[in-house]
Structures are given as structure tokens and as C-alpha cells.
Design an enzyme around this catalytic site. Structure first.
Site, short mmCIF file in Angstrom:
data_model
loop_
_atom_site.label_atom_id
_atom_site.label_comp_id
_atom_site.label_asym_id
_atom_site.label_seq_id
_atom_site.Cartn_x
_atom_site.Cartn_y
_atom_site.Cartn_z
N TYR A 171 0.84 -1.19 0.00
CA TYR A 171 0.00 0.00 0.00
C TYR A 171 0.89 1.26 0.00
CZ TYR A 171 -3.72 -3.35 0.92
OH TYR A 171 -4.59 -4.41 0.82
N CYS A 341 -7.99 -22.57 12.61
CA CYS A 341 -8.04 -22.01 11.26
C CYS A 341 -7.47 -23.01 10.26
CB CYS A 341 -7.26 -20.70 11.23
SG CYS A 341 -7.04 -20.03 9.57
#
Length: 637
Positions: A171, A341
Site C-alpha cells: 500500500y 483455522c
């Protein structure tokens, strides 16, 4: 195994955390379109704070509309958003939690559909987003620095305990720092010192506005994993400067969009960036705590990372989407009841498709505001569940958790349904963790499980149950084509479960996820594989995010693809298509889908016995659909 290192307190500047486990920022698409906080977003964070995480870090909050990356992303760009942010921090504090906000600008990886265009230090498009960025001018850079500073002041006014600056994942801030994306030759680019100017101006501006005592964290992709990109050595030198400029902790992650390692999958090692964090920690000489993210899935492994000295804190991101009570369960010695997970990236697929967060295993992820959970039923009822796949087990566990007496009948000798076969292809073994959790929960919840116990409508009618839940699953489709019942024709499930010896030359009919994963397994076993598909492409049943790694892997094998082929029948060791026959093959594997097993449900309807049908018994779909329908059925009792 001890978790004493994980549950030791640690200080980030003036802020003392009760232990070393934090929730990293993850966009969840639960805010309003204008970036304001919603009740759903608050409930999501409160669930994790109540579950015992040491510090919630919100998702990336855009500081300027030109940097917005996701449809329902959190915003902190104007004062009108502060009251909602205050509601969020008040709610987290009310349950004893601590919360930070991450300040973000997407740069060239922002969404041009939302922003009208993207900006960057240099006009170099991201190959994933593909929009040509506007090269920021020096005055525009100064305004963006102030956007970060003003957002930091809003964060303090809103009651956040700390701020994290998003300098990672390709970013805007990362783009300025990286020689891969910053080709400027002015004061903001060229050599290493000038590329660091923009992020350091942001840090200096925040320090000047907030004072020395307000905790500041910096998130960094220690390595971009690209030729010509940032390395751990580069990032280590920069992190020394961050410490000099007043940063209180470094949060280490890795990758940018192009290198596609932002969210690791089961093909990556556990703790994929732990060694990078160790490099950063060594570079700064332990001056401030170093956190690390990515594939830290169990409390035992988290403790091992900290005990090894490679990091001071761990970020359990997707692990907390999967189980918000991760830390409470770990602390109380109930690690075996954590929904582990799967690193399946279902959550990432939903996010990148513009949908709210959801989880393959956790039916409440993103839906916390919709259900009072945990909850106890006012009247105890007798519940019977037929089918021990994921949907049936989740229904049984949910009903039992609410205090009901539950019996579960499974016709085979194994719990898990089609997920068992789904664990067999390469890199799919971790999927079995959802079965492990459900099995452990059945025992903990006192569900009476009967294996090898087929049931019929007459037996169920005689049990006197208050609620019957039918989760009989689905069966592989064998098409009504000539030769489909021949001895060389088998189903993908037969192959995945090792029921057949396929021989050396194998055809797989169907290029959906089951067919391609079966082909990948056969290739790994040294078989010669041809995949035959009616459509012009593969994996149409997967989102782009989930499709990309599997397609890349299968393209690297010797698998041959025959697209645009309509199968009309099967000869002895050959597949007959409208455009000609293919073969010879030792085995022909059918991967053309599943059909629901409706036999029991139809019999119950004929007998007038009330029941609820869930999961693949309605229509074959994803594990997430089975889990959600199992939960809602159990919750409704």
C-alpha cells in the site's frame, strides 16, 4: 504443553498488554458504505475482546478517500466518523479489552472503482489492480501526510489505546519505501534515505500531534518477496530509523499483492514470516517489541515462537476469525476445543469479492450481532440428528451447547462426511481440523453418538424426539450415459479415499475444484492425467482468490486439459465425446458433482414426521454452508 511465554505481559510504550497475543488488522467489510462504524462491526470486535485477545487492531481505516480499498471499509478521514469510532472503543473497553486503529492509504492498490483513480509515488500500475496511478506531486504528498496526522488525532479523540501505521503489503507507505514501486528522483525517492522520507514524516507528524506517550505501532512487510523489492536487510535498517523516530513496536508481515503471499495457505510453512521477524528484532537490537503474523494457528505454536526469542508478540488473524475465544480457551486449558483455522482463505475470497467476512468453520463470523451466543434454551428438548458430516455435527453441537439432550446417528463408521475425502489432495490435510473440532465438541457437549447406525422413518418416528434434523449429505453423481457403470469408471471419492488402484493413465471428467484437486493428487502419485471438461476453463466453482493458487499449481504439472468436450459415453478404457474419443485410459474418474440424498427426508414427509433438512441433503455446496445451516438448525431448537 505450557503457554507461559504467550501469557506473559508485555509493554508497547506506555500501554501494558496482559499477554502476547494480538489481533492484527483485517478488513471485514462490515462498516457502512461511507466508512462509518456499524453495530455489526462493533459486535465482531467485542466478540474477540471478550474472547481474551490482548489487543484488537481494527482493520485498515482509510485516512483519505483516494486510498479506500474495499467497499465497506472502516474510515477515519473526517470528524463525522469519530462518534461511531467512540462507540466501538467504548464497547471493547466495556468488556475489558484494548483496541488500536490502523491508519491506511491504499495507493496504487486502492480500488479505482471506489476512488475514481489511484495514486502512487510513481506511475507504475499494480498488476493485480491494473489501474495506472497518478504520480503524486510534492504538495499532494504533504496533504496526505497531514491526512494521516489528522486521522491520528481523531483516533485519540475516539478513545483508541494505540495507533498502527500501515506500512506493509504494497500500500501507499510501502510503495514509497520500496525501490520496486518508487522510481522518483526528487526528495521522496532515489536512494534509501529519500524513499524513507514519506513514512518518517508521517511518524514524526503523529508524534508531534499526539505526544511521546501515545503508543505507536508500525506494520511492515519485512520482505516483498520480489526481485528488486525490499529485503529483510533493507527493512531492518529502516526499522532502526523508526525506533529513532519514536515507534513503540514493529508488526512484521510480508509480501505485496504481486508476490501473493499476504495471506499464506497450507502450502506455506507455519509461521511463514517468523524468521523475517527474527531478522528485524536483531536489526533493532530488541529496542522495542516485535510482533509477527501469518499462519500462527495454535496457542502451542504461538508460545513456541515467543519462547524461541524470534518475536515478542504474535498476531493470530484468521485464527481469531475462526474462533474468537482462541485465547480464553488456551488460557483455560481447552486448546482441544479451539476451532483451528484451516488457512483455506475462504475469508479472503469473500473479502476480495466485496462480501462481508465469513469463515468456513465459524458460523458466527460477521454475524455476531444476529445471535445471542452463548445461549441456554428455556426448555430442554430431545433432539435427534441423522448424519455425522459437518452439518450434522454442527447442529448436534449447537443444540447440545444450548442444554438440549442430543443423539446423533451416522450410517458409516466414521464422522466427517465428504470432508474426509477432501483432506486427501496435496495441501488439503489441514481441512481435517474442522472435523477434529466437531468430534471433540461432540464429546465435550455430551452428545450420544451412534456409528454404523442407519436409521429409517419408522425408527425415527418411534423415538419420540421433539426435533429431528436430517443431514444425510449427498452422493457423487454418476451420469446416465452409456458405459458409466463400466469397470474402469470410478468416482473421484473412490480415488481420494484410496478405494481403487487407478493404474498409470487416468482421465478425470470434470474440471471443477474436486476434479482438479483429484488430478493434482494423481499427478503427485506419478500418474499421467488428462482432465476432460465441457466448459472452456477450469475451477468455475471457486472465487478468483481461491482459484489462483490451485490453478497455478496444476498448470505446473504434466496434466493435459481437454476443454470444450461434451462427454456422451464411455467405452472400454475410453471417454467418448461429441468431437471424438479420448484414450486409452486405465481408469476414468468422474468428478461431475454431487446430488442430495433425499431418501430419508421423503420417507419422513410421507409418514407425516416433522423434521428439518440441512447441508448437502438440501443441495451440495460449501463447508461454510453446511456449518451455517447446522448452527441455525441447532440454535432454533
Amino acid at each position: 504443553m505450557s503457554t507461559e511465554h504467550l501469557f506473559a505481559p508485555v509493554a508497547i510504550g506506555s500501554l501494558t498488554l496482559p499477554h502476547r497475543g494480538i489481533m492484527p488488522p483485517m478488513v471485514v467489510n462490515l462498516c457502512d458504505l461511507d466508512g462509518s462504524v456499524t453495530d455489526r462491526f462493533i459486535a465482531y470486535h467485542v466478540a474477540r475482546a471478550r474472547g481474551g485477545v490482548a489487543l484488537n487492531i481494527t482493520e485498515a481505516a482509510y485516512v483519505h478517500h483516494s486510498g479506500k480499498g474495499f467497499v465497506r471499509q472502516l474510515g477515519i478521514e473526517h470528524d463525522g466518523q469519530v462518534p461511531g469510532l467512540r462507540r466501538l472503543t467504548d464497547a471493547v473497553h466495556a468488556v475489558g479489552g484494548l483496541i488500536a486503529v490502523q491508519l491506511f492509504h491504499g495507493g496504487r492498490q486502492a480500488s479505482p472503482e471506489l476512488t475514481g483513480g489511484v495514486v502512487a509515488p510513481s506511475p507504475i500500475p499494480c498488476p493485480v489492480v491494473r489501474a495506472m496511478p497518478h504520480e503524486l506531486t510534492v504538495p499532494e504528498i504533504a496533504k496526505l501526510v497531514q491526512s494521516f496526522v489528522h486521522a491520528g488525532v481523531r483516533a485519540r479523540e475516539a478513545g483508541f489505546d494505540a495507533i498502527e501505521v500501515h506500512g506493509a503489503h504494497g500500500y501507499l507507505i510501502n510503495e514509497f519505501l520500496s525501490p520496486h514501486t518508487n522510481h522518483r528522483e526528487d526528495a521522496y525517492g532515489g536512494d534509501e534515505e529519500r524513499r524513507a522520507r514519506f513514512p518518517l514524516e508521517i511518524v514524526d507528524g503523529l508524534r508531534a500531534a499526539l505526544g511521546r506517550d501515545f503508543p505507536l505501532i508500525y506494520r511492515i512487510s519485512a520482505s516483498e518477496y520480489l526481485p528488486g523489492g525490499l529485503t529483510v536487510a533493507d527493512s531492518g535498517r529502516f526499522c532502526r530509523r523508526l525506533v529513532e523516530h519514536g515507534i513503540d513496536a514493529i508488526n512484521v508481515t510480508g509480501s505485496i499483492y504481486e508476490s501473493n503471499r499476504v495471506a499464506g495457505g497450507p502450502w506455506d510453512p507455519l509461521g511463514a514470516f517468523v524468521d523475517d521477524a527474527a531478522g528485524i528484532k536483531e536489526a533493532i537490537g530488541g529496542a522495542v517489541p516485535v510482533a509477527v503474523a501469518n499462519r500462527i494457528k495454535t496457542p502451542e505454536f504461538a508460545d513456541e515462537v515467543i519462547a524461541s526469542g524470534r518475536a515478542d508478540l504474535v498476531c493470530t488473524g484468521r485464527a481469531l476469525i475462526c474462533d474468537p475465544d482462541f485465547y480464553n480457551k488456551a488460557r483455560s486449558g481447552e486448546s482441544g476445543l479451539i476451532r483451528v483455522c484451516l488457512s483455506c482463505n475462504h475469508c479472503m475470497g469473500e473479502l476480495m469479492s466485496g462480501n462481508p467476512v465469513s469463515c468456513l468453520c465459524n458460523p458466527l463470523a460477521g454475524r455476531e450481532v444476529d445471535y445471542a451466543w452463548p445461549s441456554t434454551a428455556s426448555t430442554v428438548r430431545e433432539v435427534v440428528v441423522v448424519g455425522g458430516g459437518i452439518a450434522g455435527m454442527e447442529a448436534a453441537n449447537t443444540a447440545a451447547s444450548r442444554g438440549h439432550h442430543v443423539r446423533l446417528f451416522e450410517a458409516t463408521g466414521v464422522l466427517g462426511g465428504h470432508v474426509i475425502a477432501g483432506t486427501r489432495p496435496p495441501f488439503k490435510g489441514e481441512i481435517g481440523a474442522c472435523v477434529d473440532y466437531e468430534r471433540a465438541a461432540l464429546a465435550a457437549n455430551g452428545v450420544e453418538v451412534s456409528l454404523d447406525k442407519p436409521v429409517d422413518a419408522a425408527l425415527l418416528a418411534g423415538l419420540g424426539a421433539d426435533r429431528i434434523i436430517v443431514a444425510t449429505g449427498s452422493d457423487p453423481i454418476v451420469p446416465a450415459l452409456p458405459g458409466a457403470d463400466g469397470p474402469s469408471v470410478v468416482t473421484a471419492e473412490d480415488v481420494l479415499l484410496g478405494r481403487v488402484d487407478t493404474g498409470a493413465d487416468v482421465a478425470v471428467v470434470g474440471a471443477g475444484s474436486v476434479g482438479v484437486e483429484t488430478a493434482e493428487l494423481l499427478c503427485a502419485q506419478g500418474r499421467s492425467v488428462t482432465v476432460i471438461e465441457l466448459a472452456d476453463d477450469m475451477l468455475s466453482d471457486l472465487s478468483a482468490t481461491l482459484r489462483a493458487p490451485l490453478e497455478a499449481r496444476i498448470r505446473q504439472t504434466s496434466t493435459r486439459f481437454e476443454f470444450g468436450r461434451r462427454v456422451v459415453g464411455f467405452g472400454e478404457h475410453e471417454v467418448q465425446t461429441e468431437s471424438g474419443n479420448l484414450g486409452p485410459f486405465d481408469t476414468i474418474v468422474l468428478a461431475v458433482g454431487y446430488r442430495p440424498d433425499t431418501e430419508l427426508s421423503r420417507a419422513l414427509r410421507s409418514a407425516g414426521v416433522a423434521h428439518t433438512v440441512i447441508g448437502d441433503a438440501i443441495a451440495p455446496r460449501k463447508i461454510s454452508d453446511a456449518v451455517l445451516e447446522g448452527f441455525t438448525a441447532g440454535y432454533a431448537v
